[in-house]
Design an enzyme around this catalytic site. Structure first.
Site, PDB file in Angstrom:
ATOM      1  N   GLU A 306       6.977 -26.040  24.168  1.00 41.51           N
ATOM      2  CA  GLU A 306       6.316 -27.042  24.435  1.00 41.51           C
ATOM      3  C   GLU A 306       6.699 -27.596  25.714  1.00 41.51           C
ATOM      4  O   GLU A 306       7.563 -27.674  26.475  1.00 41.51           O
ATOM      5  CB  GLU A 306       6.528 -28.393  23.441  1.00 41.51           C
ATOM      6  CG  GLU A 306       5.861 -29.636  23.703  1.00 41.51           C
ATOM      7  CD  GLU A 306       6.421 -30.885  23.069  1.00 41.51           C
ATOM      8  OE1 GLU A 306       5.476 -31.940  22.910  1.00 41.51           O
ATOM      9  OE2 GLU A 306       7.176 -30.722  22.353  1.00 41.51           O
ATOM     10  N   LYS A 371      -3.055 -31.253  21.295  1.00 38.04           N
ATOM     11  CA  LYS A 371      -2.274 -31.820  20.488  1.00 38.04           C
ATOM     12  C   LYS A 371      -3.290 -33.148  19.931  1.00 38.04           C
ATOM     13  O   LYS A 371      -3.811 -33.873  20.496  1.00 38.04           O
ATOM     14  CB  LYS A 371      -0.935 -32.567  20.654  1.00 38.04           C
ATOM     15  CG  LYS A 371      -0.218 -33.059  19.583  1.00 38.04           C
ATOM     16  CD  LYS A 371       1.298 -33.388  20.308  1.00 38.04           C
ATOM     17  CE  LYS A 371       2.233 -33.947  19.111  1.00 38.04           C
ATOM     18  NZ  LYS A 371       3.381 -34.222  19.849  1.00 38.04           N
ATOM     19  N   CYS A 426       4.992 -29.956  18.562  1.00 42.46           N
ATOM     20  CA  CYS A 426       6.207 -30.825  18.301  1.00 42.46           C
ATOM     21  C   CYS A 426       6.131 -31.452  16.681  1.00 42.46           C
ATOM     22  O   CYS A 426       5.946 -30.709  16.117  1.00 42.46           O
ATOM     23  CB  CYS A 426       6.228 -32.130  19.228  1.00 42.46           C
ATOM     24  SG  CYS A 426       7.462 -33.269  19.094  1.00 42.46           S
TER      25      CYS A 426
END
Length: 551
Positions: A306, A371, A426
């Site tokens: 990430e 995301k 994440c």
């Protein structure tokens, strides 16, 4: 008289004053600060059942005292509602202990840029647990509302806390970290039950089995003392047997012509987001990724973690060209990267997204995933608190003007040479039942993350364990790239195929396990658990309806 004397003698020798003298008595009779301290300590002990410790008996040492403490509210105060108030306070102190002991590592993030954030560390280490503790406070109060003076109070307790855990996982964007089900969800055989009931089903089972031994010290007869613990032991044995049956003895089949390479750079967080380090970071990524493979076969898919770059990759042609030169013909790079939209008319800058980007051997970006589930205060500041937060000089941890924007919905990511991918960034991977996008079922869960914020603490281990459980729930392999670890390839049964340990620089070369058919949990979701909770609730309500007074 003889029957009464016999019952009293039995209670004296095998109940409160029996094998563990004073434990249940202290819990049910403690008052004042001793009561709240006992609740806090019981909650804190439960953290030992979570990763990376996995000490399963700690679940009993945490939940059994909670039962005894709730027993002590039977004749609490002059009001008929006083027991509920006391139960809620007990739940708050128990939860506060649980979350302080289980989430203390969050304080490490405040020390990455200590000059800006160290002063706020108590708000993260103590403030967040204090807020999260209101969920078990509700769970304890609900359990007390359904309380019965026998082993069925174990069911009431498990029901109340399971509902509070579901609420914790969804309200205010949700934070289902270290749910009690993770005590079972880190053992290969026990975690297989997640393919049937998911994380919250494991939570209900964990609470039932962990609290059941409480009646060993409070039952009035041999049957009353041993029935619930025996059922709990049978449930645990049944889960282990199911896991042993479900996990095949041979390794999972692999997807043909797919050779994965995961790169773990192990960059410290304070260096990772410093633009002055951009060239050194890129050189490190390229040199690690270019290491020869063990069998001399070039990887088809290279995966970086990430937020890999302290710059916007899609606006840096030189870096894209370096990536293209690194890749073999026909291979692709899958990497985390910040992305910015073009600004709309009248806007000074476009919106920023935390993304996964797919790049081919010509340095061309083929596709992106943005995301959806952002981290409050980490990636954005909630708008309702924005003015207050900025008034005290605080901002989100990530150096993005205004923070990241969330994508509207989760989408399956198409990557050349791979089956359809459920991409997660994440902590999106911690949300049970929410990792798959719209459309047909994918065949792979991809998770890129950066846990460098939390150093060598329990946090990264807990994060990996939760991502691993998603593979079992969905029957899909998991491919995970983390900046400092833990990076891994996990098969659909939760078996770790390849792994790079925490705080280690390195690469992992692996094939890709084939997905299993859709699990019961994937097909039915939470319907079986919801039906079970509803049946338990109605049974307890009906039983309590026969009582004339509120205890």
């Amino acid at each position: 008289m003889m029957r009464l004397a016999k019952r009293d003698a039995l209670t004296e020798t095998s109940g409160i004053a029996g094998i563990l003298p004073g434990f249940a008595a202290f819990g049910s009779h403690a008052r004042g600060w001793r009561r709240w301290l006992a609740a806090f300590a019981a909650g804190a002990v439960g953290a030992l059942a979570m990763p990376p410790f996995g000490f399963l008996p700690a679940l009993v040492l945490s939940l059994a005292p909670a039962i005894w403490l709730l027993d002590g509210t039977v004749k609490e105060g002059p009001s008929r509602w006083a027991p509920l108030k006391t139960a809620a306070l007990l739940g708050w102190f128990w939860g506060f202990g649980t979350f302080v002991a289980g989430l203390w590592w969050l304080g490490a993030a405040f020390l990455v840029e200590a000059d800006q954030f160290a002063w706020a560390m108590p708000f993260g280490v103590l403030g967040l647990p204090a807020l999260l503790a209101f969920f078990p406070a509700f769970g304890f109060a609900l359990a007390r509302l359904l309380w019965l003076p026998d082993a069925r109070r174990i069911l009431a307790f498990a029901l109340g806390l399971t509902i509070s855990e579901i609420l914790r996982g969804h309200l205010f964007t949700g934070f289902p970290w270290n749910s009690p089900g993770m005590a079972l969800g880190q053992n290969l055989w026990l975690m297989q039950a997640a393919s049937l009931v998911g994380l919250y089903g494991l939570t209900f089972l964990s609470l039932c089995m962990g609290a059941a031994p409480a009646v060993l010290l409070t039952g009035r007869t041999i049957r009353a003392r041993w029935m619930a613990p025996a059922l709990a032991a049978m449930m645990l044995l049944g889960m282990a047997s199911f896991g042993f049956w479900r996990v095949p003895s041979e390794a999972s089949a692999t997807v043909p012509e797919v050779r994965l390479r995961i790169m773990q750079p192990n960059l410290p967080q304070d260096a990772k987001f410093n633009p002055r380090n951009r060239d050194a970071i890129m050189r490190r990524y390229l040199s690690l990724s270019a290491r020869p493979t063990r069998d001399g076969t070039a990887p088809t898919h290279l995966i970086w973690p990430e937020s890999a770059f302290p710059f916007l990759l899609h606006r840096d042609p030189a870096s894209l060209a370096q990536i293209g030169a690194l890749l073999e013909p026909g291979s692709v790079l899958i990497t985390g990267a910040a992305r910015m939209d073009e600004p709309l008319p009248g806007e000074a800058a476009g919106k920023f997204y935390n993304s996964i980007q797919v790049i081919d051997d010509r340095g061309t970006i083929l596709g992106s995933y943005d995301k959806v589930h952002l981290v409050p205060f980490g990636e954005y500041v909630p708008k309702v608190l924005d003015a207050l937060i900025r008034a005290v000089g605080l901002r989100q941890f990530v150096h993005i003007p205004g923070g990241f924007e969330p994508a509207e919905k989760r989408m399956t990511l198409a990557i050349p040479g791979l089956p359809p991918v459920a991409a997660t960034i994440c902590y999106e991977a911690i949300f049970s039942g929410e990792v798959l996008g719209d459309g047909p079922r994918p065949d792979l869960i991809l998770n890129v993350t950066n846990d460098a914020w939390f150093g060598d603490t329990p946090g990264p281990y807990q994060h990996f364990a939760q991502a691993r459980l998603r593979a079992v729930e969905e029957g899909l392999p998991l491919v995970r790239a983390a900046n400092t670890g833990i990076s891994a390839v996990v098969d659909p049964f939760g078996r770790v195929v390849e792994r790079i340990p925490l705080s280690v620089e390195g690469i992992a070369d692996s094939s890709l396990p084939v997905a299993e058919p859709a699990t019961v949990y994937h097909r039915w979701g939470r319907f079986p658990l919801t039906a079970t909770l509803l049946i338990c609730f109605m049974a307890l309500i009906v039983r309590r309806g026969h009582r004339r007074s509120f205890p």
